[in-house]
Scaffold this motif. Structure first.
Motif, short mmCIF file in Angstrom:
data_model
loop_
_atom_site.label_atom_id
_atom_site.label_comp_id
_atom_site.label_asym_id
_atom_site.label_seq_id
_atom_site.Cartn_x
_atom_site.Cartn_y
_atom_site.Cartn_z
N VAL A 82 -17.08 -34.75 42.93
CA VAL A 82 -17.57 -34.52 41.57
C VAL A 82 -17.10 -33.19 40.98
O VAL A 82 -16.72 -33.14 39.80
CB VAL A 82 -19.11 -34.62 41.53
CG1 VAL A 82 -19.65 -34.20 40.16
CG2 VAL A 82 -19.54 -36.05 41.85
N PRO A 83 -17.09 -32.07 41.74
CA PRO A 83 -16.63 -30.80 41.15
C PRO A 83 -15.24 -30.86 40.54
O PRO A 83 -14.97 -30.18 39.55
CB PRO A 83 -16.69 -29.84 42.34
CG PRO A 83 -17.76 -30.38 43.21
CD PRO A 83 -17.61 -31.86 43.11
N SER A 84 -14.35 -31.66 41.10
CA SER A 84 -13.00 -31.79 40.53
C SER A 84 -13.08 -32.38 39.13
O SER A 84 -12.40 -31.92 38.20
CB SER A 84 -12.13 -32.69 41.42
OG SER A 84 -11.89 -32.08 42.67
N LEU A 85 -13.91 -33.39 38.97
CA LEU A 85 -14.10 -34.00 37.66
C LEU A 85 -14.72 -33.00 36.69
O LEU A 85 -14.31 -32.90 35.53
CB LEU A 85 -14.98 -35.25 37.79
CG LEU A 85 -15.25 -36.05 36.51
CD1 LEU A 85 -13.95 -36.55 35.91
CD2 LEU A 85 -16.19 -37.21 36.81
N VAL A 86 -15.70 -32.23 37.19
CA VAL A 86 -16.37 -31.22 36.36
C VAL A 86 -15.36 -30.19 35.87
O VAL A 86 -15.32 -29.83 34.69
CB VAL A 86 -17.51 -30.54 37.14
CG1 VAL A 86 -18.04 -29.33 36.37
CG2 VAL A 86 -18.63 -31.52 37.43
N PHE A 87 -14.50 -29.68 36.79
CA PHE A 87 -13.51 -28.67 36.44
C PHE A 87 -12.55 -29.19 35.37
O PHE A 87 -12.25 -28.51 34.38
CB PHE A 87 -12.73 -28.25 37.68
CG PHE A 87 -11.58 -27.31 37.39
CD1 PHE A 87 -11.81 -26.01 36.97
CD2 PHE A 87 -10.26 -27.74 37.54
CE1 PHE A 87 -10.75 -25.15 36.70
CE2 PHE A 87 -9.20 -26.89 37.26
CZ PHE A 87 -9.45 -25.59 36.85
N ASN A 91 -12.35 -28.06 31.27
CA ASN A 91 -11.12 -27.41 30.78
C ASN A 91 -10.12 -28.43 30.24
O ASN A 91 -8.91 -28.23 30.33
CB ASN A 91 -10.50 -26.60 31.91
CG ASN A 91 -11.44 -25.53 32.43
OD1 ASN A 91 -11.69 -24.54 31.76
ND2 ASN A 91 -11.99 -25.75 33.61
N ARG A 92 -10.67 -29.48 29.64
CA ARG A 92 -9.82 -30.56 29.13
C ARG A 92 -8.82 -30.05 28.09
O ARG A 92 -7.65 -30.41 28.12
CB ARG A 92 -10.70 -31.66 28.55
CG ARG A 92 -9.93 -32.88 28.05
CD ARG A 92 -10.89 -34.01 27.72
NE ARG A 92 -11.95 -33.56 26.83
CZ ARG A 92 -13.01 -34.32 26.51
NH1 ARG A 92 -13.14 -35.51 27.03
NH2 ARG A 92 -13.94 -33.85 25.70
N LYS A 93 -9.28 -29.19 27.20
CA LYS A 93 -8.38 -28.67 26.16
C LYS A 93 -7.29 -27.79 26.75
O LYS A 93 -6.14 -27.81 26.30
CB LYS A 93 -9.18 -27.89 25.11
CG LYS A 93 -10.03 -28.78 24.21
CD LYS A 93 -10.59 -28.01 23.03
CE LYS A 93 -11.33 -28.94 22.08
NZ LYS A 93 -11.89 -28.20 20.91
N HIS A 98 -1.37 -27.30 29.46
CA HIS A 98 -0.99 -26.74 30.76
C HIS A 98 -0.87 -27.85 31.80
O HIS A 98 -1.36 -28.96 31.61
CB HIS A 98 -2.01 -25.69 31.21
CG HIS A 98 -2.02 -24.47 30.37
ND1 HIS A 98 -2.69 -24.41 29.16
CD2 HIS A 98 -1.43 -23.25 30.53
CE1 HIS A 98 -2.52 -23.21 28.62
NE2 HIS A 98 -1.76 -22.50 29.43
N ASP A 99 -0.26 -27.48 32.90
CA ASP A 99 0.02 -28.44 33.96
C ASP A 99 -0.20 -27.77 35.30
O ASP A 99 -0.19 -26.53 35.39
CB ASP A 99 1.48 -28.91 33.83
CG ASP A 99 1.75 -30.17 34.63
OD1 ASP A 99 2.01 -30.04 35.84
OD2 ASP A 99 1.70 -31.26 34.06
#
Length: 267
Positions: A82-87, A91-93, A98-99
């Motif tokens: 879940v933390p990966s999805l949260v991160f 920071n979607r914008k 960025h990549d």
């Protein structure tokens, strides 16, 4: 395969609830009864009981002998993802521009370790935080860079002269400012190398910038064009964030080659 996709979609639906996620993360640290959990997350007993039942039905939690609930092995494993999805959602914008660059997939999969961090934007703020990492170091400073701002050199050398070990990796070619050589000579950088306080290597492509000491770290991912971007960073003192950065530095260090000054690009 279709059945597996449908099943995965069902589990995503179960996680698509702030309250159910809160319950899962509460159960990560201790077993709880629904009534106790309701008080801790400030929710009604009826709501929490209903969500406990849903989570138990999907095999994410189970009831213990004393009437409390605990995570199943499956539930614990789900919580680590879940933390990966949260991160990424937080920071979607940022990731629209960025990549992750050429970071190995195994580090992408661990990006949840970067979730507890501060987003810093703007050249002056980034450089200030960069210099603070130097200033706060007492054991070591590790870096992976493809661009070197002139402003950071003196604060860095000041710490090395105090006995702080400096290991760094330059990308090939790293962009260095005019006057760098003269400044390093003036500050006695070569003598620090001779003393073994400085070790340096070079790698073909280091798109991601990394700076850390023994207790804090920052990471700057490249733009979608593949060029390094040191105008925005993620910074943290969180142990998991630091572990990700340290592991990535060690990965880069192990895969790097001999440092060659002639390959640097001066502008």
């Amino acid at each position: 395969m279709t059945d597996l996709i449908d099943e995965a979609a069902d589990y995503v639906l179960e996680l698509a609830s702030p309250q159910r996620l809160s319950i899962l993360f509460k159960l990560l640290s201790k077993n709880l009864a629904p009534s106790t959990c309701a008080k801790e997350i400030d929710a009604t007993r009826q709501e929490v009981h209903r969500n406990f039942s849903r989570l138990e039905k999907t095999g994410l939690i189970k009831k213990t002998i004393d009437g409390t609930y605990t995570l199943t092995t499956f539930g614990k494993s789900i919580c680590t993802q879940v933390p990966s999805l949260v991160f990424l959602l937080q920071n979607r914008k940022y990731f629209e521009n960025h990549d992750f660059g050429n970071i190995p997939h195994k580090f992408n999969m661990r990006c949840g370790q970067l979730a507890i961090s501060e987003y810093v934007k703007g050249v002056s703020k980034v450089l200030e935080q960069w210099k603070n990492i130097y200033k706060n170091s007492s054991e070591y400073i590790y870096e992976v860079v493809s661009e070197v701002p002139l402003d950071i050199i003196e604060p860095l050398v000041k710490q090395i002269k105090k006995g702080v070990k400096f290991n760094y990796i330059f990308s090939e070619p790293t962009v260095v400012p005019k006057g760098r050589k003269a400044l390093l000579k003036k500050l006695g950088f070569d003598k620090l190398i001779e003393k073994g306080l400085v070790e340096r290597k070079m790698m073909t492509n280091a798109h991601t910038t990394l700076v850390l000491n023994e207790k804090e770290a920052c990471v700057m991912f490249p733009g979608i064009d593949g060029e390094s971007d040191i105008t925005e960073m993620f910074y943290s003192k969180d142990p998991m964030f630091h572990e990700w950065c340290l592991d990535y530095f060690r990965y880069c260090w192990h895969g790097s080659d001999v440092f060659q000054e002639s390959k640097l690009k001066e502008i």
